[in-house]
Design an enzyme around this catalytic site. Sequence first.
Site, mmCIF file in Angstrom:
data_model
loop_
_atom_site.group_PDB
_atom_site.id
_atom_site.type_symbol
_atom_site.label_atom_id
_atom_site.label_comp_id
_atom_site.label_asym_id
_atom_site.label_seq_id
_atom_site.Cartn_x
_atom_site.Cartn_y
_atom_site.Cartn_z
ATOM 1 N N ASP A 17 0.842 -1.205 0.000
ATOM 2 C CA ASP A 17 0.000 0.000 0.000
ATOM 3 C C ASP A 17 0.873 1.250 0.000
ATOM 4 O O ASP A 17 1.246 1.776 1.038
ATOM 5 C CB ASP A 17 -0.940 -0.029 1.211
ATOM 6 C CG ASP A 17 -2.031 -1.079 1.055
ATOM 7 O OD1 ASP A 17 -2.538 -1.251 -0.079
ATOM 8 O OD2 ASP A 17 -2.376 -1.740 2.043
ATOM 9 N N LYS A 39 -0.088 -7.729 -3.342
ATOM 10 C CA LYS A 39 -1.331 -7.058 -3.731
ATOM 11 C C LYS A 39 -1.047 -5.572 -3.917
ATOM 12 O O LYS A 39 -0.402 -4.949 -3.067
ATOM 13 C CB LYS A 39 -2.397 -7.240 -2.645
ATOM 14 C CG LYS A 39 -3.702 -6.508 -2.971
ATOM 15 C CD LYS A 39 -4.747 -6.708 -1.898
ATOM 16 C CE LYS A 39 -4.741 -5.645 -0.837
ATOM 17 N NZ LYS A 39 -5.439 -4.410 -1.173
ATOM 18 N N ASP A 66 -6.072 -5.092 -6.891
ATOM 19 C CA ASP A 66 -7.299 -4.885 -6.106
ATOM 20 C C ASP A 66 -7.934 -3.541 -6.487
ATOM 21 O O ASP A 66 -7.757 -2.548 -5.783
ATOM 22 C CB ASP A 66 -6.877 -4.920 -4.622
ATOM 23 C CG ASP A 66 -8.023 -4.718 -3.648
ATOM 24 O OD1 ASP A 66 -9.188 -4.842 -4.045
ATOM 25 O OD2 ASP A 66 -7.725 -4.430 -2.475
ATOM 26 N N LEU A 67 -8.639 -3.533 -7.637
ATOM 27 C CA LEU A 67 -9.244 -2.274 -8.100
ATOM 28 C C LEU A 67 -10.763 -2.269 -7.930
ATOM 29 O O LEU A 67 -11.399 -1.251 -8.188
ATOM 30 C CB LEU A 67 -8.866 -2.003 -9.570
ATOM 31 C CG LEU A 67 -7.359 -1.821 -9.828
ATOM 32 C CD1 LEU A 67 -7.107 -1.517 -11.305
ATOM 33 C CD2 LEU A 67 -6.777 -0.709 -8.966
ATOM 34 N N LYS A 68 -11.357 -3.379 -7.540
ATOM 35 C CA LYS A 68 -12.799 -3.441 -7.211
ATOM 36 C C LYS A 68 -13.669 -2.747 -8.263
ATOM 37 O O LYS A 68 -14.401 -1.801 -7.960
ATOM 38 C CB LYS A 68 -13.059 -2.815 -5.838
ATOM 39 C CG LYS A 68 -12.305 -3.459 -4.693
ATOM 40 C CD LYS A 68 -12.713 -2.827 -3.357
ATOM 41 C CE LYS A 68 -11.969 -3.388 -2.176
ATOM 42 N NZ LYS A 68 -10.549 -3.006 -2.089
ATOM 43 N N ASP A 71 -19.189 -1.126 -12.520
ATOM 44 C CA ASP A 71 -19.696 -0.243 -13.592
ATOM 45 C C ASP A 71 -20.636 -1.081 -14.457
ATOM 46 O O ASP A 71 -20.958 -2.225 -14.087
ATOM 47 C CB ASP A 71 -18.498 0.304 -14.401
ATOM 48 C CG ASP A 71 -18.786 1.676 -15.018
ATOM 49 O OD1 ASP A 71 -19.865 1.835 -15.619
ATOM 50 O OD2 ASP A 71 -17.933 2.566 -14.906
ATOM 51 N N ILE A 72 -21.062 -0.568 -15.585
ATOM 52 C CA ILE A 72 -21.931 -1.370 -16.454
ATOM 53 C C ILE A 72 -21.120 -2.545 -17.014
ATOM 54 O O ILE A 72 -19.885 -2.478 -17.094
ATOM 55 C CB ILE A 72 -22.550 -0.531 -17.593
ATOM 56 C CG1 ILE A 72 -21.465 0.070 -18.478
ATOM 57 C CG2 ILE A 72 -23.479 0.539 -17.033
ATOM 58 C CD1 ILE A 72 -22.015 0.706 -19.756
ATOM 59 N N PRO A 73 -21.805 -3.649 -17.380
ATOM 60 C CA PRO A 73 -21.082 -4.864 -17.779
ATOM 61 C C PRO A 73 -20.038 -4.643 -18.875
ATOM 62 O O PRO A 73 -18.908 -5.153 -18.781
ATOM 63 C CB PRO A 73 -22.206 -5.795 -18.261
ATOM 64 C CG PRO A 73 -23.407 -5.369 -17.470
ATOM 65 C CD PRO A 73 -23.278 -3.870 -17.318
ATOM 66 N N THR A 127 -16.144 -4.069 4.504
ATOM 67 C CA THR A 127 -16.167 -4.251 5.963
ATOM 68 C C THR A 127 -16.251 -2.904 6.691
ATOM 69 O O THR A 127 -16.478 -2.871 7.891
ATOM 70 C CB THR A 127 -14.931 -5.030 6.449
ATOM 71 O OG1 THR A 127 -13.774 -4.438 5.848
ATOM 72 C CG2 THR A 127 -15.010 -6.484 6.061
ATOM 73 N N GLN A 197 -7.358 -2.260 12.079
ATOM 74 C CA GLN A 197 -8.180 -3.449 11.824
ATOM 75 C C GLN A 197 -8.905 -3.829 13.107
ATOM 76 O O GLN A 197 -8.313 -3.844 14.180
ATOM 77 C CB GLN A 197 -7.317 -4.621 11.346
ATOM 78 C CG GLN A 197 -6.660 -4.409 9.991
ATOM 79 C CD GLN A 197 -7.620 -4.590 8.822
ATOM 80 O OE1 GLN A 197 -8.835 -4.681 9.014
ATOM 81 N NE2 GLN A 197 -7.097 -4.610 7.605
ATOM 82 N N GLY A 217 -0.698 -6.663 5.173
ATOM 83 C CA GLY A 217 0.041 -5.456 4.805
ATOM 84 C C GLY A 217 1.046 -5.036 5.844
ATOM 85 O O GLY A 217 2.188 -5.511 5.869
ATOM 86 N N ARG A 218 0.608 -4.156 6.740
ATOM 87 C CA ARG A 218 1.545 -3.495 7.654
ATOM 88 C C ARG A 218 2.373 -4.418 8.543
ATOM 89 O O ARG A 218 3.518 -4.063 8.840
ATOM 90 C CB ARG A 218 0.784 -2.445 8.472
ATOM 91 C CG ARG A 218 0.380 -1.260 7.595
ATOM 92 C CD ARG A 218 -0.731 -0.446 8.191
ATOM 93 N NE ARG A 218 -2.004 -1.170 8.157
ATOM 94 C CZ ARG A 218 -3.140 -0.691 8.647
ATOM 95 N NH1 ARG A 218 -3.156 0.501 9.207
ATOM 96 N NH2 ARG A 218 -4.257 -1.403 8.564
HETATM 97 O O1 C5P Z 1 -2.005 -3.363 6.583
HETATM 98 P P1 C5P Z 1 -3.143 -4.350 6.569
HETATM 99 O O2 C5P Z 1 -2.708 -5.770 6.843
HETATM 100 O O3 C5P Z 1 -4.290 -3.925 7.438
HETATM 101 O O4 C5P Z 1 -3.632 -4.314 5.041
HETATM 102 C C1 C5P Z 1 -4.710 -5.057 4.597
HETATM 103 C C2 C5P Z 1 -4.944 -4.809 3.129
HETATM 104 O O5 C5P Z 1 -6.189 -5.409 2.813
HETATM 105 C C3 C5P Z 1 -5.051 -3.356 2.743
HETATM 106 O O6 C5P Z 1 -4.558 -3.245 1.394
HETATM 107 C C4 C5P Z 1 -6.527 -3.077 2.782
HETATM 108 O O7 C5P Z 1 -6.932 -2.083 1.888
HETATM 109 C C5 C5P Z 1 -7.112 -4.428 2.367
HETATM 110 N N1 C5P Z 1 -8.458 -4.690 2.867
HETATM 111 C C6 C5P Z 1 -8.783 -4.700 4.208
HETATM 112 N N2 C5P Z 1 -10.060 -4.965 4.615
HETATM 113 C C7 C5P Z 1 -10.992 -5.218 3.717
HETATM 114 C C8 C5P Z 1 -10.695 -5.212 2.361
HETATM 115 C C9 C5P Z 1 -9.393 -4.945 1.962
HETATM 116 O O8 C5P Z 1 -7.928 -4.482 5.052
HETATM 117 N N3 C5P Z 1 -12.196 -5.495 4.141
#
Ligand code: C5P
Length: 241
Positions: A17, A39, A66-68, A71-73, A127, A197, A217-218
Amino acid sequence: MTNQPQLPANPVFAALDTTDLDQARGWAEALRGHVGGVKTGLEFFSANGADGVRAIVDLGLPVFLDLKFHDIPNTVAGAVRAVADLGTAIVNVHAAGGPAMLAAAREAAEQSRGAQRPLVIAVTVLTSLDDSDLKAVGQSVPAREQVVRLAQLVQSEGLDGVVCSPAEISAIRDACGPDFKLIVPGIRPDWAATGDQKRITTPAQARDDGADVLVIGRPITGADDPAAAAARIAGELGLAG
Ligand code: C5P
């Protein structure tokens, strides 16, 4: 979905990230051999575009982009084709885009020019949204129920799986069976800071609960030695890393 690609033996995908291409590349190079993949998401893509993604793909690790898309199909199909052609391993869309959009995303990935199509997964309910947020946008079904309903829709349109929180793993497994891929963020080794989180679980617990991919991530990228942190997680999963 036809011709389903294999996931790496190490289920950890490290979330890079950052908007900084050199930083992302440095992390990916350091983590090679210790994680299954990496990712990158909106933050990285908005700064570095397709060339940035290609630079990470070229390092040889599987890339979850991870661009989620939502939009329209026709537009989502074009976007999925474009990111599949970059050589990505996993791409995603919003399940709320509906059946036709999900089917279009699947068909686009199946037409991918690459040696192997990417896995196409969907986000169910973000979430960050609780029941009152859902009500505010006119959605009266509780988040828990909506997650399972959307996961079943995603499966019925032939996609490979969904992103879900650790707390949702067992409900979706029960509803969608053993082959549906569950991509799970919100993972914290017990030696790492929780950060923002809220509902977290350890890597081994998430894997044992039935997660197929662990997005972390972190705890890795924020460590003094990211490669050592990733190797420690691999060790906790019983993998050499
Ligand atoms: O640093 P951390 O482990 O919290 O990063 C988790 C990754 O997963 C981040 O890129 C975050 O955007 C993604 N993510 C998340 N929770 C979600 C969906 C995606 O933490 N519900």
